[in-house]
Motif scaffolding. Structure first.
Motif, PDB file in Angstrom:
ATOM      1  N   LEU A   1      11.348  48.600 -26.614  1.00 50.10           N
ATOM      2  CA  LEU A   1      10.561  47.407 -26.321  1.00 50.10           C
ATOM      3  C   LEU A   1       9.079  47.732 -26.438  1.00 50.10           C
ATOM      4  CD1 LEU A   1      12.559  46.306 -23.158  1.00 50.10           C
ATOM      5  CD2 LEU A   1      12.784  45.379 -25.477  1.00 50.10           C
ATOM      6  N   LYS A   2       8.276  46.693 -26.439  1.00 50.70           N
ATOM      7  CA  LYS A   2       6.820  46.862 -26.479  1.00 50.70           C
ATOM      8  C   LYS A   2       6.209  45.921 -25.454  1.00 50.70           C
ATOM      9  CE  LYS A   2       2.926  46.816 -29.662  1.00 50.70           C
ATOM     10  NZ  LYS A   2       2.031  45.720 -29.428  1.00 50.70           N
ATOM     11  N   LEU A   3       5.278  46.447 -24.664  1.00 49.46           N
ATOM     12  CA  LEU A   3       4.576  45.587 -23.714  1.00 49.46           C
ATOM     13  C   LEU A   3       3.737  44.598 -24.501  1.00 49.46           C
ATOM     14  CD1 LEU A   3       4.264  45.340 -20.588  1.00 49.46           C
ATOM     15  CD2 LEU A   3       2.087  46.519 -20.874  1.00 49.46           C
TER      16      LEU A   3
ATOM     17  N   LEU B   1       5.142  41.973 -16.466  1.00 45.54           N
ATOM     18  CA  LEU B   1       4.522  43.301 -16.416  1.00 45.54           C
ATOM     19  C   LEU B   1       3.206  43.322 -17.196  1.00 45.54           C
ATOM     20  CD1 LEU B   1       7.638  45.632 -16.746  1.00 45.54           C
ATOM     21  CD2 LEU B   1       6.186  45.295 -14.720  1.00 45.54           C
TER      22      LEU B   1
ATOM     23  N   LYS C   1       8.224  54.448 -20.943  1.00 46.77           N
ATOM     24  CA  LYS C   1       9.605  54.069 -20.640  1.00 46.77           C
ATOM     25  C   LYS C   1       9.967  52.777 -21.357  1.00 46.77           C
ATOM     26  CE  LYS C   1      13.580  54.365 -18.687  1.00 46.77           C
ATOM     27  NZ  LYS C   1      14.549  55.359 -19.114  1.00 46.77           N
ATOM     28  N   ILE C   2       9.047  51.812 -21.369  1.00 42.86           N
ATOM     29  CA  ILE C   2       9.284  50.560 -22.089  1.00 42.86           C
ATOM     30  C   ILE C   2       9.553  50.864 -23.561  1.00 42.86           C
ATOM     31  CG2 ILE C   2       8.176  48.420 -22.886  1.00 42.86           C
ATOM     32  CD1 ILE C   2       6.756  48.353 -20.096  1.00 42.86           C
TER      33      ILE C   2
ATOM     34  N   GLU D   1       4.746  52.508 -19.607  1.00 42.70           N
ATOM     35  CA  GLU D   1       4.748  52.000 -20.989  1.00 42.70           C
ATOM     36  C   GLU D   1       5.555  52.915 -21.903  1.00 42.70           C
ATOM     37  OE1 GLU D   1       1.161  49.852 -22.486  1.00 42.70           O
ATOM     38  OE2 GLU D   1       0.312  50.645 -20.618  1.00 42.70           O
TER      39      GLU D   1
ATOM     40  N   LEU E   1       9.186  41.214 -18.857  1.00 48.19           N
ATOM     41  CA  LEU E   1       8.269  42.011 -19.656  1.00 48.19           C
ATOM     42  C   LEU E   1       6.896  41.337 -19.723  1.00 48.19           C
ATOM     43  CD1 LEU E   1       8.453  44.701 -21.179  1.00 48.19           C
ATOM     44  CD2 LEU E   1       9.003  43.398 -23.242  1.00 48.19           C
TER      45      LEU E   1
ATOM     46  N   VAL F   1      12.953  49.957 -16.384  1.00 47.22           N
ATOM     47  CA  VAL F   1      11.584  50.407 -16.648  1.00 47.22           C
ATOM     48  C   VAL F   1      11.002  51.198 -15.481  1.00 47.22           C
ATOM     49  CG1 VAL F   1       9.218  49.570 -16.988  1.00 47.22           C
ATOM     50  CG2 VAL F   1      11.094  48.571 -18.305  1.00 47.22           C
TER      51      VAL F   1
ATOM     52  N   LEU G   1      15.880  44.636 -16.294  1.00 47.21           N
ATOM     53  CA  LEU G   1      14.745  45.157 -17.065  1.00 47.21           C
ATOM     54  C   LEU G   1      13.788  45.918 -16.150  1.00 47.21           C
ATOM     55  CD1 LEU G   1      11.514  44.475 -17.982  1.00 47.21           C
ATOM     56  CD2 LEU G   1      13.107  45.264 -19.773  1.00 47.21           C
TER      57      LEU G   1
END
Length: 154
Positions: free
Chosen positions: A13-15, A75, A7-8, A5, A72, A121, A117
């Motif tokens: 980006l946001k999970l 994930l 790394k995201i 997370e 995403l 990640v 992606l």
């Protein structure tokens, strides 16, 4: 927050929250050391980012971005089952479906959005086998749908 997370987040980006099912299924299920996701659409905050066919209403580059959104979301579905994305040993398989105009043959390039992606990640853990399939139509007229299978460690 997990290393994955982090790394995201470093990618800007946001999970997201798990996309609720559109019918009678689970977003992801675990079987032994594997988690299989249901097909994930390019949804953000409960809405599709685009509709239509790639090669007609949706350009290939936009389709590629939408495939990354699907990955995403996949994930997020995996996290909902295992709690911590750092438990991912590797992404085993990615299947991408591209709603395609009749003459569009660039499905692999579109699904690269998901693959890239996952690689960004997860690094080497994101390297996977893959299928990229052109289809006539997807749920809600989505341009792309992605499902993943991951191996996990406890």
């Amino acid at each position: 927050m997990s290393g994955v997370e982090d790394k995201i987040a470093s990618l800007g980006l946001k999970l997201p929250e798990v996309v609720p099912p559109l019918a009678t299924y689970q977003p992801a299920v675990r079987s032994g050391a594997y988690v299989h996701t249901s097909g994930q659409l390019p949804m953000v905050a409960g809405a599709l980012l685009a509709t239509g066919k790639v090669g007609a209403e949706v350009g290939p580059e936009q389709g590629k971005e939408l495939a990354a959104t699907c990955a995403l979301n996949a994930l997020a579905a995996v996290k909902s089952v295992i709690g911590d994305l750092d438990k991912i040993v590797r992404v085993v398989k990615v299947v991408g479906f591209v709603a395609s105009a009749p003459d569009f043959t660039g499905q692999p390039g579109v699904v690269n959005g998901a693959s890239e992606l996952l690689g960004a990640v997860l690094g080497d853990k994101g390297v996977h086998a893959r299928s990229a399939v052109g289809v006539a139509v997807l749920p809600l007229d989505a341009p792309v749908e992605v499902e993943i299978q991951v191996e996990i460690a406890d």
